[in-house]
Design a protein around this motif. Structure first.
Motif, PDB file in Angstrom:
ATOM      1  N   GLU A 148       0.864  -1.356   0.043  1.00 57.77           N
ATOM      2  CA  GLU A 148      -0.038  -0.083   0.093  1.00 57.77           C
ATOM      3  C   GLU A 148       0.808   1.145  -0.065  1.00 57.77           C
ATOM      4  O   GLU A 148       1.823   1.352   0.841  1.00 57.77           O
ATOM      5  CB  GLU A 148      -0.861   0.160   1.130  1.00 57.77           C
ATOM      6  N   ILE A 149       0.532   2.121  -0.809  1.00 55.35           N
ATOM      7  CA  ILE A 149       1.258   3.529  -0.949  1.00 55.35           C
ATOM      8  C   ILE A 149       0.372   4.615  -0.867  1.00 55.35           C
ATOM      9  O   ILE A 149      -0.685   4.746  -1.411  1.00 55.35           O
ATOM     10  CB  ILE A 149       1.863   3.420  -2.488  1.00 55.35           C
ATOM     11  N   GLN A 150       0.744   5.459   0.188  1.00 59.01           N
ATOM     12  CA  GLN A 150       0.224   6.868   0.347  1.00 59.01           C
ATOM     13  C   GLN A 150       1.242   8.237  -0.500  1.00 59.01           C
ATOM     14  O   GLN A 150       2.162   7.998   0.140  1.00 59.01           O
ATOM     15  CB  GLN A 150      -0.099   7.208   1.774  1.00 59.01           C
ATOM     16  N   ILE A 151       0.332   8.834  -1.071  1.00 60.47           N
ATOM     17  CA  ILE A 151       1.128  10.113  -1.510  1.00 60.47           C
ATOM     18  C   ILE A 151       0.234  11.272  -1.204  1.00 60.47           C
ATOM     19  O   ILE A 151      -0.934  11.195  -1.376  1.00 60.47           O
ATOM     20  CB  ILE A 151       1.355  10.025  -3.157  1.00 60.47           C
ATOM     21  N   ALA A 152       1.095  12.351  -0.655  1.00 57.60           N
ATOM     22  CA  ALA A 152       0.232  13.493  -0.162  1.00 57.60           C
ATOM     23  C   ALA A 152       0.922  14.769  -0.871  1.00 57.60           C
ATOM     24  O   ALA A 152       1.999  14.981  -1.139  1.00 57.60           O
ATOM     25  CB  ALA A 152       0.217  13.598   1.297  1.00 57.60           C
ATOM     26  N   TYR A 153      -0.130  15.632  -1.098  1.00 60.07           N
ATOM     27  CA  TYR A 153       0.195  16.726  -1.648  1.00 60.07           C
ATOM     28  C   TYR A 153      -0.496  18.231  -1.192  1.00 60.07           C
ATOM     29  O   TYR A 153      -1.299  17.987  -0.246  1.00 60.07           O
ATOM     30  CB  TYR A 153      -0.475  16.941  -3.242  1.00 60.07           C
ATOM     31  N   VAL A 154       0.165  19.319  -1.615  1.00 62.81           N
ATOM     32  CA  VAL A 154      -0.223  20.676  -1.106  1.00 62.81           C
ATOM     33  C   VAL A 154      -0.632  21.481  -2.326  1.00 62.81           C
ATOM     34  O   VAL A 154      -0.105  21.163  -3.309  1.00 62.81           O
ATOM     35  CB  VAL A 154       1.137  21.376  -0.249  1.00 62.81           C
ATOM     36  N   ILE A 155      -1.860  22.207  -2.268  1.00 61.73           N
ATOM     37  CA  ILE A 155      -2.160  22.756  -3.376  1.00 61.73           C
ATOM     38  C   ILE A 155      -1.288  23.758  -4.001  1.00 61.73           C
ATOM     39  O   ILE A 155      -0.405  24.459  -3.174  1.00 61.73           O
ATOM     40  CB  ILE A 155      -3.573  23.605  -3.107  1.00 61.73           C
ATOM     41  N   GLY A 156      -1.028  23.767  -5.127  1.00 59.91           N
ATOM     42  CA  GLY A 156      -0.044  24.612  -6.124  1.00 59.91           C
ATOM     43  C   GLY A 156       1.362  24.079  -5.907  1.00 59.91           C
ATOM     44  O   GLY A 156       2.096  24.668  -6.849  1.00 59.91           O
ATOM     45  N   MET A 157       1.645  23.116  -5.147  1.00 65.83           N
ATOM     46  CA  MET A 157       2.921  22.476  -5.115  1.00 65.83           C
ATOM     47  C   MET A 157       3.339  21.358  -6.212  1.00 65.83           C
ATOM     48  O   MET A 157       2.442  20.542  -6.163  1.00 65.83           O
ATOM     49  CB  MET A 157       3.591  22.080  -3.563  1.00 65.83           C
ATOM     50  N   LYS A 158       4.478  21.226  -6.747  1.00 65.68           N
ATOM     51  CA  LYS A 158       4.695  20.226  -7.671  1.00 65.68           C
ATOM     52  C   LYS A 158       4.893  18.749  -7.117  1.00 65.68           C
ATOM     53  O   LYS A 158       4.470  17.699  -7.598  1.00 65.68           O
ATOM     54  CB  LYS A 158       5.854  20.598  -8.677  1.00 65.68           C
TER      55      LYS A 158
END
Length: 380
Positions: A292-302
């Motif tokens: 299982e893999i989780q990837i998390a992002y911030v709006i506007g960040m690459k």
């Protein structure tokens, strides 16, 4: 979990109210991408008795005739004017569409994520598709149900339907199928006895091989005894309400958003697809039996703010070493994912039914490819 346990997953047909909405949202997305690959779409649908309501944000140089698209979709599913209560010709269609927020576009236009969020991908070696067995079988049941309806093999079937499969696990591995539920909308005047006999022989026994059936496998067909009224005539449907059907049937985690109606700049969709791609290639390489893999992002960040790998104690190397491999070999920016998986194409309507994952033999499901196995095999 060493003790035996039962795990259940469900699926639904393309005529289910929620799936009508998913398909319409993704049909609109496909139509935009046909004309404008840089179009931005976040489209939600609701359907109920005699009504379809479409709302959302669409920015494009193209044009979509949404009412025509909606009526054509209903006809293709089987909601014809003369049957089923829900009329593809006379149902009201209301739209409320605006442009994407310029504040969101600020981040997306420079290659950043369209929103914050965490996305998950999962793979397991318990089926050839590297998917959990319960959801794999549940999808096969409703696909078969729709097939015999559309070919006319059982001409009394109507578009709505659901399946549910319970699998017995021993030592963390699927042992056999404990029970099957199949609910199929049908015309009036058909006996429950005939429906159960037909669907047991033509659907359940065709999908569930003898080797997987427990000696006491329970079969439930239309458990209430009748399923004449269905689709939007019976229940309200909404885009994104079947996210567990869309993913792994409840095995593994799910992030904060659905997929349908969202163009691939939305990491809810594209990063979930890529997390599945990574997890599948890891398991296919033999580096782990489950991943299982989780990837998390911030709006506007690459780039993502976090990557988590959990092989559930089945990995050959430590999970944090797999994270390093991912960071070294893959571009996890939204546009890096879009380029790698070739996501700016009208491929999305067909993802809206029968699951977004495990369909590696079907064209367009690029996140199901095993073309990065070699990267992970080097670590064996």
């Amino acid at each position: 979990m060493n003790s035996p346990y039962l795990f259940t997953s469900e699926s639904v047909t393309e005529g289910h109210p929620d799936k009508i909405c998913d398909q319409l949202s993704d049909s609109i997305l496909d139509e935009v991408l046909k004309q404008d690959e840089n179009g931005r779409v976040a489209c939600e649908c609701l359907t109920t008795r005699g009504l379809i309501f479409i709302a959302g944000e669409i920015t494009t140089n193209g044009y979509v005739d949404i009412p025509v698209l909606a009526r054509d979709l209903l006809k293709s599913i089987g909601y014809l004017p003369t049957s089923c209560g829900f009329n593809s010709n006379s149902s009201a269609i209301i739209t409320s569409i605006q442009n994407q927020s310029p504040d969101i576009a600020l981040g997306v236009n420079k290659g950043g994520a369209g929103d914050q969020g965490m996305m998950f991908g999962y793979a397991t070696d318990e089926t050839e598709q590297l998917m959990p067995m319960p959801i794999t079988l549940a999808h096969k049941l409703v696909r078969r149900l729709s097939e015999i309806r559309k070919t006319g093999e059982l001409d009394y079937l109507r578009p709505d339907g659901k399946s549910q499969v319970t699998v017995l696990y021993k030592d963390g591995k699927p042992e056999n199928v404990n029970s099957v539920v199949l609910s199929a909308q049908h015309n009036p005047g058909i006996s429950q006895k005939k429906i159960k006999s037909d669907l047991t022989e033509l659907v359940i026994k065709k999908v569930i091989p003898q080797r997987l059936r427990s000696k006491t496998m329970k079969i439930f067909v239309n458990p209430t005894g009748r399923f004449i009224i269905g689709g939007p005539q019976a229940d309200t449907g909404v885009t994104g309400r079947k996210i567990i059907v869309d993913t792994y049937g409840g095995i593994g985690s799910h992030g904060g958003g659905c997929f349908s109606g969202k163009d691939p700049t939305k990491v809810d969709r594209s990063a979930s697809y890529f997390a599945r791609y990574l997890a599948k290639n890891i398991v296919a390489s033999g580096l782990a039996k489950k991943c299982e893999i989780q990837i998390a992002y911030v709006i506007g960040m690459k780039q993502p703010v976090s990557i988590m790998v959990n092989t559930r104690d089945t990995g050959i190397i430590p999970d944090n070493e797999i994270v390093k491999l991912i960071r070294k070999n893959f571009d996890l920016s939204p546009w890096g994912i879009i380029k790698k998986l070739d996501l700016l194409k009208p491929i999305y309507k067909k993802t809206a039914c029968y699951g977004h994952f495990g369909r590696e033999t079907e064209k367009g499901f690029t996140w199901e490819k095993r073309d990065s196995v070699g990267i992970f095999k080097k670590e064996l």
